[in-house]
Design an enzyme around this catalytic site. Structure first.
Site, PDB file in Angstrom:
ATOM      1  N   ILE A 168      18.021  -0.308 -34.653  1.00  0.00           N
ATOM      2  CA  ILE A 168      18.727  -1.492 -35.150  1.00  0.00           C
ATOM      3  C   ILE A 168      18.759  -1.476 -36.680  1.00  0.00           C
ATOM      4  O   ILE A 168      19.802  -1.733 -37.296  1.00  0.00           O
ATOM      5  CB  ILE A 168      18.061  -2.785 -34.623  1.00  0.00           C
ATOM      6  CG1 ILE A 168      18.142  -2.819 -33.087  1.00  0.00           C
ATOM      7  CG2 ILE A 168      18.725  -4.028 -35.234  1.00  0.00           C
ATOM      8  CD1 ILE A 168      17.431  -3.996 -32.431  1.00  0.00           C
ATOM      9  N   THR A 210       8.299   5.001 -35.024  1.00  0.00           N
ATOM     10  CA  THR A 210       9.411   5.030 -34.056  1.00  0.00           C
ATOM     11  C   THR A 210      10.745   5.316 -34.750  1.00  0.00           C
ATOM     12  O   THR A 210      11.734   5.598 -34.083  1.00  0.00           O
ATOM     13  CB  THR A 210       9.519   3.705 -33.258  1.00  0.00           C
ATOM     14  OG1 THR A 210       9.693   2.631 -34.179  1.00  0.00           O
ATOM     15  CG2 THR A 210       8.289   3.447 -32.416  1.00  0.00           C
ATOM     16  N   VAL A 260      16.464   0.948 -21.490  1.00  0.00           N
ATOM     17  CA  VAL A 260      16.962   1.474 -20.216  1.00  0.00           C
ATOM     18  C   VAL A 260      18.362   2.076 -20.352  1.00  0.00           C
ATOM     19  O   VAL A 260      18.667   3.087 -19.701  1.00  0.00           O
ATOM     20  CB  VAL A 260      16.910   0.376 -19.126  1.00  0.00           C
ATOM     21  CG1 VAL A 260      17.872  -0.770 -19.419  1.00  0.00           C
ATOM     22  CG2 VAL A 260      17.166   0.968 -17.754  1.00  0.00           C
ATOM     23  N   TYR A 312       3.458  -7.338 -26.394  1.00  0.00           N
ATOM     24  CA  TYR A 312       4.671  -7.256 -27.225  1.00  0.00           C
ATOM     25  C   TYR A 312       5.339  -8.631 -27.351  1.00  0.00           C
ATOM     26  O   TYR A 312       5.680  -9.078 -28.453  1.00  0.00           O
ATOM     27  CB  TYR A 312       5.652  -6.248 -26.623  1.00  0.00           C
ATOM     28  CG  TYR A 312       6.999  -6.251 -27.300  1.00  0.00           C
ATOM     29  CD1 TYR A 312       7.178  -5.658 -28.544  1.00  0.00           C
ATOM     30  CD2 TYR A 312       8.095  -6.881 -26.719  1.00  0.00           C
ATOM     31  CE1 TYR A 312       8.406  -5.674 -29.183  1.00  0.00           C
ATOM     32  CE2 TYR A 312       9.331  -6.908 -27.348  1.00  0.00           C
ATOM     33  CZ  TYR A 312       9.479  -6.306 -28.574  1.00  0.00           C
ATOM     34  OH  TYR A 312      10.696  -6.335 -29.203  1.00  0.00           O
TER      35      TYR A 312
END
Ligand code: UD1
Length: 316
Positions: A15, A38, A188, A144
């Site tokens: 993002i 990440t 996903v 999270y």
């Protein structure tokens, strides 16, 4: 201070790098801070004008250097995974809470004009009422979800206590080009598309009837950039999504049609901490940001498949 200077934390991530790209295109001066846990350097390819600080925001000195001379902070840095936080809550805590607190302190002390915080729909948890409205009680089901909720509450508190302008945007399952498909913790859609393109069977955890309000990245960029300048958003929390809900089984059917394959999934047990259903009410973002999702789910899926196709053929 240059009024158009932005810091994108986690700017080498999925993002973050889209925000960076749009800001550079608009002619803004952009700094990125990323620890590459990440994030990925390739996501910043072609964006050489961007100033890069490599470091961990949980370190006060890195936070201080990152915000110096900056007008707007788009705080995207996080370890954004429910299952990863279930397996290793402490590492997630440091990335999602300690770093956020250090950043808010540094932004307050440096006189930053506004911090826009990447919050998460996971805060709503598994309550049955749909769509999710910001006034609903929160019910985090994973470290999270809890960490992201604490971050937005810290942001709100900094507005009330210290007058630092903040706005929190709750993202709903964001997808699009550059989302990393390789980790078991990846989103996903990235995992399904890359499996289908390779002719492999994607995995569905649970019965596949869980639903999500998937949001194409360009919609998120529009909303977040609007939140930097909108007049009435300080101290608020807003949903940002498409407002369209699909099950994983339906999603897989649509992706098979777009990719042009007929591949059945492998089924595995549901993941702990998983939420059953998610759908956003975006009335508040519409009112405060003038937000409407300009890219539909189907259009977003087509663009994303196209991007993974191009990048997989470039690799060969
Ligand atoms: C959650 C948050 C989202 C946040 C994201 C960060 C909710 C409703 N959403 O997303 O706001 O940004 O964490 O990671 O809590 N799945 C499969 N096969 C796979 C991968 C996933 O079946 O290969 C399933 C998961 O079990 C889940 C769904 O797909 O039911 C979506 O998973 P994922 O993309 O990881 O996102 P969420 O956990 O929903």
């Amino acid at each position: 201070m240059n009024p158009e200077t932005y810091l994108v934390t986690g700017g080498a991530g999925f993002i973050g790098s889209h925000l960076v790209e749009h800001l550079v295109r608009r002619g803004a001066a952009v700094r990125v801070v990323d620890n590459f846990v990440t994030g990925n350097r390739n996501n910043l390819a072609g964006l050489e004008a961007v100033e890069l600080i490599e470091g961990d925001l949980a370190d006060a000195e890195v936070a201080r250097r990152s915000v110096a001379g900056v007008a707007y902070v788009l705080h995207q840095a996080a370890i954004p995974s429910v299952p990863r936080s279930v397996e290793d809550p402490l590492t997630s805590h440091r990335a999602n809470i300690d770093a956020t607190l250090q950043l808010l302190i540094a932004a307050r002390d440096a006189g930053v004009r506004r911090v826009v915080y990447a919050a998460s729909s996971s805060a709503y948890g598994d309550t049955p009422t749909l769509p999710k409205v910001e006034t609903m009680a929160t019910a985090p089901r994973s470290p999270y979800a809890l960490q992201k909720l604490v971050g937005e509450q810290y942001a709100e508190l900094f507005t009330k206590l210290y007058g630092l302008e903040t706005a929190s945007i709750r993202y709903f399952n964001v997808f699009g080009p550059r989302q990393d498909p390789e980790s078991p913790y990846s989103g996903v859609i990235a995992r399904f598309i890359t499996a289908l393109i390779r002719g492999a069977r994607p995995t569905i955890y649970g019965d596949g009837e869980q639903t999500r309000d998937f949001t194409y990245i360009d919609n998120v960029v529009t909303g977040v950039l609007a939140a930097c300048k909108a007049p009435r958003v300080c101290g608020t929390v807003m949903n940002l999504a498409t407002g369209d809900r699909v099950s994983l089984n339906m999603l897989l059917d649509r992706l098979c049609a777009i990719v042009g394959v007929d591949i059945k999934p492998v089924c595995e047990p549901a993941r702990p901490g998983d939420v059953r259903d998610s759908l956003a009410d975006c009335t508040l973002a519409r009112k405060l940001l003038g937000y409407t999702p300009s890219v539909s789910l189907d259009e977003g899926l087509r663009r994303t498949v196209e991007w993974y196709r191009r990048s997989s053929s470039a690799e060969r």
